[in-house]
Design a protein around this motif. Sequence first.
Motif, PDB file in Angstrom:
ATOM      1  N   ASN A   1      43.148  66.065  31.883  1.00  0.00           N
ATOM      2  CA  ASN A   1      43.007  64.876  31.043  1.00  0.00           C
ATOM      3  C   ASN A   1      43.465  63.621  31.791  1.00  0.00           C
ATOM      4  OD1 ASN A   1      41.857  65.886  28.766  1.00  0.00           O
ATOM      5  ND2 ASN A   1      43.786  66.158  27.654  1.00  0.00           N
ATOM      6  N   LYS A   2      44.581  63.747  32.465  1.00  0.00           N
ATOM      7  CA  LYS A   2      45.167  62.605  33.173  1.00  0.00           C
ATOM      8  C   LYS A   2      44.249  62.159  34.305  1.00  0.00           C
ATOM      9  CE  LYS A   2      49.621  61.104  34.860  1.00  0.00           C
ATOM     10  NZ  LYS A   2      50.956  61.485  35.248  1.00  0.00           N
ATOM     11  N   GLU A   3      43.717  63.088  35.064  1.00  0.00           N
ATOM     12  CA  GLU A   3      42.822  62.750  36.167  1.00  0.00           C
ATOM     13  C   GLU A   3      41.561  62.065  35.659  1.00  0.00           C
ATOM     14  OE1 GLU A   3      42.041  66.154  38.602  1.00  0.00           O
ATOM     15  OE2 GLU A   3      44.145  66.375  39.135  1.00  0.00           O
ATOM     16  N   LYS A   4      40.999  62.582  34.541  1.00  0.00           N
ATOM     17  CA  LYS A   4      39.803  61.970  33.983  1.00  0.00           C
ATOM     18  C   LYS A   4      40.090  60.557  33.500  1.00  0.00           C
ATOM     19  CE  LYS A   4      37.320  66.106  32.564  1.00  0.00           C
ATOM     20  NZ  LYS A   4      36.828  66.888  31.434  1.00  0.00           N
ATOM     21  N   LEU A   5      41.217  60.405  32.829  1.00  0.00           N
ATOM     22  CA  LEU A   5      41.600  59.093  32.326  1.00  0.00           C
ATOM     23  C   LEU A   5      41.799  58.121  33.486  1.00  0.00           C
ATOM     24  CD1 LEU A   5      42.366  57.351  29.883  1.00  0.00           C
ATOM     25  CD2 LEU A   5      44.716  58.106  30.204  1.00  0.00           C
ATOM     26  N   GLU A   6      42.506  58.563  34.514  1.00  0.00           N
ATOM     27  CA  GLU A   6      42.758  57.698  35.666  1.00  0.00           C
ATOM     28  C   GLU A   6      41.460  57.383  36.394  1.00  0.00           C
ATOM     29  OE1 GLU A   6      45.770  59.487  38.042  1.00  0.00           O
ATOM     30  OE2 GLU A   6      47.323  59.078  36.571  1.00  0.00           O
ATOM     31  N   SER A   7      40.595  58.347  36.498  1.00  0.00           N
ATOM     32  CA  SER A   7      39.310  58.137  37.136  1.00  0.00           C
ATOM     33  C   SER A   7      38.486  57.132  36.331  1.00  0.00           C
ATOM     34  CB  SER A   7      38.578  59.468  37.262  1.00  0.00           C
ATOM     35  OG  SER A   7      37.286  59.255  37.749  1.00  0.00           O
ATOM     36  N   GLN A   8      38.504  57.254  35.015  1.00  0.00           N
ATOM     37  CA  GLN A   8      37.765  56.332  34.158  1.00  0.00           C
ATOM     38  C   GLN A   8      38.361  54.927  34.248  1.00  0.00           C
ATOM     39  OE1 GLN A   8      34.887  56.866  32.550  1.00  0.00           O
ATOM     40  NE2 GLN A   8      34.941  54.711  32.024  1.00  0.00           N
ATOM     41  N   LEU A   9      39.686  54.818  34.219  1.00  0.00           N
ATOM     42  CA  LEU A   9      40.357  53.522  34.340  1.00  0.00           C
ATOM     43  C   LEU A   9      40.047  52.886  35.693  1.00  0.00           C
ATOM     44  CD1 LEU A   9      42.358  51.461  33.136  1.00  0.00           C
ATOM     45  CD2 LEU A   9      44.185  52.743  34.267  1.00  0.00           C
ATOM     46  N   SER A  10      40.062  53.687  36.726  1.00  0.00           N
ATOM     47  CA  SER A  10      39.752  53.211  38.069  1.00  0.00           C
ATOM     48  C   SER A  10      38.324  52.662  38.130  1.00  0.00           C
ATOM     49  CB  SER A  10      39.934  54.341  39.074  1.00  0.00           C
ATOM     50  OG  SER A  10      39.529  53.932  40.345  1.00  0.00           O
ATOM     51  N   ASN A  11      37.371  53.407  37.564  1.00  0.00           N
ATOM     52  CA  ASN A  11      35.974  52.943  37.550  1.00  0.00           C
ATOM     53  C   ASN A  11      35.806  51.679  36.709  1.00  0.00           C
ATOM     54  OD1 ASN A  11      35.016  54.898  39.278  1.00  0.00           O
ATOM     55  ND2 ASN A  11      34.525  56.331  37.631  1.00  0.00           N
ATOM     56  N   ASP A  12      36.506  51.630  35.577  1.00  0.00           N
ATOM     57  CA  ASP A  12      36.447  50.422  34.739  1.00  0.00           C
ATOM     58  C   ASP A  12      36.972  49.202  35.495  1.00  0.00           C
ATOM     59  OD1 ASP A  12      35.387  51.822  32.630  1.00  0.00           O
ATOM     60  OD2 ASP A  12      37.279  51.971  31.512  1.00  0.00           O
ATOM     61  N   MET A  13      38.069  49.376  36.206  1.00  0.00           N
ATOM     62  CA  MET A  13      38.647  48.273  36.963  1.00  0.00           C
ATOM     63  C   MET A  13      37.718  47.835  38.099  1.00  0.00           C
ATOM     64  SD  MET A  13      42.666  49.060  37.292  1.00  0.00           S
ATOM     65  CE  MET A  13      43.703  49.199  35.863  1.00  0.00           C
ATOM     66  N   LYS A  14      37.127  48.795  38.760  1.00  0.00           N
ATOM     67  CA  LYS A  14      36.187  48.455  39.837  1.00  0.00           C
ATOM     68  C   LYS A  14      34.990  47.678  39.286  1.00  0.00           C
ATOM     69  CE  LYS A  14      37.143  52.082  43.201  1.00  0.00           C
ATOM     70  NZ  LYS A  14      36.568  53.198  43.969  1.00  0.00           N
ATOM     71  N   ASN A  15      34.469  48.141  38.141  1.00  0.00           N
ATOM     72  CA  ASN A  15      33.351  47.423  37.511  1.00  0.00           C
ATOM     73  C   ASN A  15      33.756  46.009  37.103  1.00  0.00           C
ATOM     74  OD1 ASN A  15      31.374  49.419  37.715  1.00  0.00           O
ATOM     75  ND2 ASN A  15      32.089  50.441  35.844  1.00  0.00           N
ATOM     76  N   TYR A  16      34.952  45.902  36.545  1.00  0.00           N
ATOM     77  CA  TYR A  16      35.441  44.588  36.107  1.00  0.00           C
ATOM     78  C   TYR A  16      35.589  43.641  37.310  1.00  0.00           C
ATOM     79  CZ  TYR A  16      38.389  41.023  34.005  1.00  0.00           C
ATOM     80  OH  TYR A  16      38.903  39.823  33.582  1.00  0.00           O
TER      81      TYR A  16
END
Length: 191
Positions: A159-174
Amino acid sequence: MIEFMKNWVITISVCVFFIIAVEAILPSNNLKKYAKFVLGLILIITIINPVIKFINKDLNITSAINLEKYTEDKLYKNTYEEYKYKNIENTCENFEYNLEKECKNKLKEKYKDNNFKVDVKVKYQEDANSFKIVNMSIGVGKEKLVRKVEINTKKPSENKEKLESQLSNDMKNYINSEFKIPFNIISIYKI
């Protein structure tokens, strides 16, 4: 050299005798003070003229001018190159600092619960005469001192890895949408 000195002394002596003779002939009136002034100038020119000729003979004026021009050109070129290099270096540093600051502020606005450390590397491309962002590293950490503890029956690491991966992708997109920075040079890590 001895002949030159001998001729110089003879010329000065003749000039002095000429001045004495002219002063003796002149009547005592206002004209005499002006005549003394002119005769003094003649004596000064007579004394200085051989010195100037001697210096000019040993010093070639055209070569001195060319040497001076060469020295000025070389000095100007070195100074210009140093200035250009320092200016490029300062511009890179200022660009990095401003982009880091702006990126940190934008991320702080969007992701209020996080703390960010932004590091940007910029390189000058001489052939294109432009600056290129080579790398952007963003450290992300929680601002809160107390971590939220969740008890879950699922595997916490997934769960943590998925969340961090999603947050990382969101930040990169932003960041890509705000600053037009390519995804491949943005790296996000935990602090």
